[in-house]
Design an enzyme around this catalytic site. Structure first.
Site, PDB file in Angstrom:
ATOM      1  CB  VAL A  18       5.548  -5.950 -10.100  1.00  7.67           C
ATOM      2  CG1 VAL A  18       4.635  -4.749  -9.892  1.00  7.67           C
ATOM      3  CG2 VAL A  18       6.441  -6.151  -8.878  1.00  7.67           C
ATOM      4  N   PRO A  19       2.552  -7.067 -11.475  1.00  7.57           N
ATOM      5  CG  PRO A  19       0.367  -7.012 -10.683  1.00  7.57           C
ATOM      6  CD  PRO A  19       1.770  -7.285 -10.255  1.00  7.57           C
TER       7      PRO A  19
ATOM      8  CB  ALA B 120      14.074  -6.285  -5.820  1.00  6.48           C
ATOM      9  N   GLY B 121      13.082  -8.300  -8.452  1.00  5.73           N
ATOM     10  CA  GLY B 121      12.767  -9.673  -8.822  1.00  5.73           C
ATOM     11  C   GLY B 121      11.385 -10.158  -8.437  1.00  5.73           C
TER      12      GLY B 121
ATOM     13  CD  GLU C 291      -2.823   0.777   2.564  1.00  5.57           C
ATOM     14  OE1 GLU C 291      -3.847   0.078   2.495  1.00  5.57           O
ATOM     15  OE2 GLU C 291      -2.459   1.340   3.599  1.00  5.57           O
TER      16      GLU C 291
ATOM     17  CG  HIS D  87      -5.667   1.180   5.582  1.00  2.00           C
ATOM     18  ND1 HIS D  87      -5.242   0.249   4.681  1.00  2.00           N
ATOM     19  CD2 HIS D  87      -6.785   0.692   6.158  1.00  2.00           C
ATOM     20  CE1 HIS D  87      -6.074  -0.779   4.716  1.00  2.00           C
ATOM     21  NE2 HIS D  87      -7.022  -0.538   5.603  1.00  2.00           N
TER      22      HIS D  87
END
Lengths: 425, 620
Positions: free
Chosen positions: B312-313, B308-309, B244, B286
């Site tokens: 991620v979409p 970093a690997g 988030e 939040h």
């Protein structure tokens, strides 16, 4: 419920009222801070504050604006007559600071403290997981530069109260010899004040030393508003203003008002009233993701609103919320048509069919307008009783001829966004 | 109420496991719905023991509370003190605090003092940040795990569920949470966890464990903490995370990826990319969801994670797809072997819910047709209470609806009221009033004294009203002439009920009778029974002056006339057989009896004892 910024005047008045209790009476701060709002009768002020017409003054807007000096929103070393004129010329006027445009409506007036550049110091406390980070730099003021790289940092582990001696050793080592002790004592008190009042952030830049006195010239602070039940009495009558430039539309204020009336949550931000993509999403988390997806698919400029309804609002509130959005979105037609995303994740316990009754009522009422303006509606929702809810809202297609498509949990939550926007580009 | 074993020997957990199928918890604060939901999950997960060992109710008393465990009912102990609960339930190592934001920290401190409580869950939203930081520091020292605050909790599929996590039981079954899969999930948001479990169920072999760390600025445990547990757990084959905007927790994950501390595939998305669409700083729902620096934005975090690997979409829209692709790769590589889907036990439907949904029916034990209090307002028959007053139907009208199921015309309602007024009292000497007075003076309360009087009502006292109505209508209906009627009664040796008075006579008429007679003559459209009775009276008074139609007679006979005017004869007769006339007398005379009770109390009358000289003592 979070860290909330307060007005500079409120922060300084708190210092004036309470800091003496945390410094053993040393370094008192005089309460010579006046807040001037649109309602303030400035003619009455000189009578109430005798020093106002006797001292040289500083005037600046007090609305959470950063770098006021650079935007020429600062009047230094002036008298009351000039100050009054300066405020009158700016009150309720629009100004642009950086990229943000907003209306000026709050000013702070305080005595001007003559001093030299070498008397200015930088001081701040920020909250981190392990405790608090106290920052000090032996030069202060607007041109201090990259403070994060320059400042001396001292971590105060949670629950500890460092002594003045510790501050002297670890924090103010670079200050002039004759001022180390007083600065350390002042900061010891400031830290206690900060911790005891549940501040989440406090920056004084510059702190100015003149003779034996210490003055906070420019202050920015945030309180942890969840601690109101602990520290509220000490805060006094403190306000949490909206960020500068945040001008509420009547519709946003109306939804705020409804929000205040129910135990549920109703939120609305109008981003672009001319936008073609409108959302009505259940749930705080889901609403962000819908807005993200619209943004990520390249339609940020077409996104008309952000908002959410959650916590099981009853039919009446859901209806009023939906009606407000439908009214906004049908104010002005757009040749290319519009999209309404009635989205949501899988509800925990909210009866989906029940909350949909309010939305359905509003859709019926605006049916003709929605059809005329070629609004395409996409619905996606899951949770208790979702099948009935979806059936009812989907029936509007047959009943009143709305262009509406309806999906349940078998469809990925945000797929309706890509479905809608595929035709949009 | 046969309970299964409510406690079980503790099995040794690996340090990366917070829960297993034998884990039991304390629920702090009485949360009936959440507790029942945990037990329902236990049942569909085929647990042997309930996951709630005890409820801590700091404002209550020690005791037991009834819950369902599948189709059966069990008792769960309730303790006032957490320490006492812990002494009795040494295997319990999870404490779930439903205390408010004010008292949640205190409940955590309490749990700190009890060594066995390794995992502490804080549901409350709005715990002050400074206070929370203190608790986090202390938990670290004491080697405890805090989940929350501001969270729904978490779930280990097929093993243990915290409170309200994962919503309704239908959703739990739908998302296959009753048995473990291979995916370890962690998010900030609890609200979205249901959606995530749905995505995971549809695109993989299911969830292994899911934790919502809560939306606060300083969560007790972080995304990173839980990912590291999953990394170490051989049963977890892939990691899924939802971050988030705001805070820097995600950069610890970036670092862990870079340093190869996380080697399992991680599909991750950071929400809040829309923040740039806002012209001013934006604070999402939040407390922690606010970017104070460029690095805290969702875009920056997604970029760093990708680099970093992490998988991620491009947007949340592809999140499911990426999860599915990653899962398939693991299956292809033989790291996951999808097993057959076990059949979930059928959850008995909740009676009230099933009834509401129209899924079940049951014959009712009672029927009622005269009033209904369930709606917005009370109804007498078809009349709402507001109309009762708007239409001013009076006491007679109310009685008419509740006794005879219809609002009779005004003349009839008024007649009922007249009867009640006439019978309201007849002095202290009559047997019922006397009994009431004696009971009152013996120190009894109003109801006892009243009832003591009412119990005298019967064939000799008050019963003449009923008797007169029955005798006269029977004679009239059989077509007997007044003389034939008198003769018949004489032959039977029975006095005609409703005829005769001790002192009143033709020349000294009873005013009560006169009043009633006049009213009926004036207002009833016909009164054949009264006319018949007056013919009878003519004959009886010609024999003896005091054989007049008395007040009991006139009431009973006129009431029968009234009923016959308003209902078919058979219905009218049935009401009389049901005891309507006795009822009218009981109702009216209760006013007098209560009056006598209050009168005696007011006069502070002492115990009554009948004098000896008034009793004839004899030996046979």
């Amino acid at each position: 419920m979070a860290q909330k910024a307060i007005r500079e005047a409120d922060g300084k008045k708190m210092m004036a009222r309470l800091l003496k209790d945390y410094t053993g009476g040393k370094y008192p701060v005089k309460d010579r801070y006046i807040t001037i709002g649109p309602e303030t009768d400035m003619k009455k002020l000189p009578n109430k504050y005798k020093w106002l017409t006797k001292e040289k003054l500083v005037v600046k807007p007090d609305q959470l604006i950063k770098r006021r000096g650079k935007s020429k929103l600062l009047l230094l070393n002036t008298d009351w007559k000039e100050a009054e004129k300066w405020i009158k010329a700016r009150m309720s006027k629009k100004v642009t600071v950086g990229k943000t445009t907003g209306v000026l409506d709050h000013f702070i007036v305080e005595p001007f403290i003559p001093h030299e550049q070498k008397d200015e110091y930088y001081f701040a406390i920020t909250s981190v997981l392990e405790g608090d980070l106290v920052l000090f730099y032996h030069e202060g003021g607007v041109d201090v530069g990259d403070i994060d790289a320059k400042a001396t940092k001292m971590l105060v582990p949670i629950g500890e109260m460092p002594t003045a001696a510790e501050f002297e050793k670890k924090l103010v080592a670079k200050a002039p010899k004759d001022r180390k002790k007083m600065l350390a004592e002042f900061f010891e008190g400031m830290y206690k004040f900060y911790a005891d009042l549940n501040f989440a952030y406090l920056e004084i830049n510059p702190v100015v030393v003149v003779g034996k006195d210490i003055y906070p010239l420019d202050l920015a602070a945030k309180l942890d508003d969840t601690a109101k039940f602990v520290s509220g009495k000490k805060w006094g009558d403190v306000e949490f203003p909206s960020p500068f430039g945040r001008i509420r539309t009547p519709e946003e204020e109306y939804i705020d008002m409804l929000d205040g009336k129910t135990g549920s949550s109703l939120k609305l931000t109008v981003l672009n009233p001319e936008g073609r993509i409108w959302t009505m999403v259940a749930g705080g988390g889901a609403s962000v993701i819908y807005a993200d997806t619209i943004t990520d698919l390249g339609f940020m400029d077409e996104m008309a609103n952000y908002g959410e309804y959650s916590g099981n609002p009853n039919e009446e509130f859901t209806y009023l919320y939906a009606k407000t959005i439908l009214d906004l979105m049908t104010k002005k037609p757009n040749k290319k048509g519009k999209y309404l995303i009635v989205g949501g994740g899988i509800a925990n316990f909210t009866d989906v069919a029940k909350t949909f009754t309010g939305i359905i009522r509003a859709l019926r009422e605006y049916g003709d307008k929605l059809k005329k303006q070629k609004v395409k509606i996409y619905v996606r929702r899951g949770g208790p009783n979702y099948a009935t809810g979806l059936k009812n809202i989907g029936a509007l297609k047959e009943e009143i001829g709305l262009d509406i498509e309806v999906y349940g949990p078998e469809t990925h939550m945000t797929n309706i966004v890509s479905m809608a926007l595929k035709g949009g580009k | 109420m046969a309970a299964k074993k409510t406690t079980q020997k503790k099995t040794e957990k690996k340090p990366y496991e917070l829960f297993d199928k034998t884990t039991q918890a304390f629920i702090y604060n009485r949360q009936v719905a959440a507790t029942q939901r945990m037990l329902d999950f236990d049942y569909v997960s085929d647990r042997e023991t309930p996951s709630v060992a005890a409820i801590i109710n700091p404002t209550g008393k020690d005791g037991l509370e009834k819950f369902f465990f599948g189709p059966k009912e069990i008792l769960i102990p309730v303790f006032k003190s957490m320490k006492d609960a812990a002494k009795k339930h040494k295997n319990v190592d999870v404490m779930i605090s439903f205390a408010s934001f004010r008292s949640a920290p205190k409940s955590v401190e309490e749990a700190f003092e009890i060594k066995q409580l390794k995992t502490i869950v804080v549901i409350a939203e709005g715990v002050p940040e400074r206070r929370m930081k203190e608790l986090i520091a202390k938990a670290k020292k004491l080697d405890r795990v805090i989940i929350g605050p501001a969270t729904v909790g978490g779930i280990q599929a097929g093993a243990f569920k915290i409170g309200n996590t994962a919503g309704t039981i239908d959703n739990i079954i739908e998302s296959k949470l009753g048995r473990p899969g291979s995916v370890g999930f962690v998010s900030k948001s609890g609200g979205l966890s249901n959606e995530a479990y749905n995505i995971i169920a549809r695109n993989t072999d299911g969830l292994y464990e899911g934790i919502a760390i809560g939306g606060d600025m300083y969560p007790g445990s972080t995304l990173m903490d839980h990912l590291m547990r999953y990394e170490k757990n051989p049963k977890v084959k892939m990691l899924v995370c939802l971050g988030e905007v705001g805070g820097v927790d995600e950069y610890n994950i970036v670092e862990a990826l870079e340093k190869k501390k996380i080697n399992k595939p991680l599909v991750m998305w950071v929400t809040g990319t829309c923040a740039k669409a806002f012209k001013t700083d934006v604070q999402f729902g939040h407390a922690g969801a606010k970017a104070d620096a460029e690095a805290e934005t969702a875009d920056a975090k997604n970029k760093a994670l990708k680099k970093a690997g992490a998988i991620v979409p491009n947007s949340f829209d592809d999140y499911a797809l990426k999860i599915n692709q990653t899962y398939k790769k693991l299956v292809k590589a033989g790291k996951i072997k999808p097993g057959p889907e076990p059949v979930a036990p059928i959850m008995p439907a909740d009676y009230a819910k099933a009834m509401k949904a129209g899924e079940i029916r049951k014959p009712s034990s009672f029927i009622s047709t005269i009033s209904d209090e369930r709606g917005e307002e009370l109804y007498y028959g078809n009349m709402a209470i507001t109309d009762v007053f708007k239409k001013d139907i009076g006491l007679g009208g109310v009685l008419s609806i509740l006794w005879f199921k219809k609002l009779m015309p005004r003349y009839a309602c008024k007649f009922i009221e007249n009867v009640l007024m006439v019978v309201a009292d007849h002095g202290p000497a009559v047997s019922g009033a006397h009994n009431t007075i004696v009971a009152t003076r013996a120190g009894k309360d109003l109801i006892s004294s009243l009832v003591s009087g009412l119990l005298c009502i019967g064939p000799r006292f008050g019963g003449a009203i009923d008797g007169a109505a029955q005798m006269f209508s029977s004679a009239y209906d059989r077509g007997l002439t007044p003389q034939e009627f008198i003769d018949e009664m004489k032959a039977k040796g029975v006095n005609i009920q409703g005829i005769g008075h001790r002192v009143k006579s033709v020349h000294n008429p009873d005013m009560r009778v006169t009043v009633m007679k006049n009213y009926v003559k004036k207002n009833f459209k016909k009164s054949p029974l009264l006319d018949y009775a007056l013919e009878v009276e003519k004959l009886t008074t010609s024999k003896r002056d005091n054989l007049i139609l008395n007040v009991d007679g006139v009431i009973g006979i006129c009431f029968a006339d009234m009923l016959r005017n308003e209902f078919p004869k058979a219905v009218a007769d049935e009401y009389i057989n049901m005891g309507a006339l006795n009822g009218l007398f009981v109702l009216g005379r209760s006013i007098g009896f209560m009056g006598h009770h209050m009168d005696q109390k007011r006069l502070k009358q002492p115990m009554y004892r009948h004098p000896w000289d008034d009793i004839l003592y004899m030996k046979e």
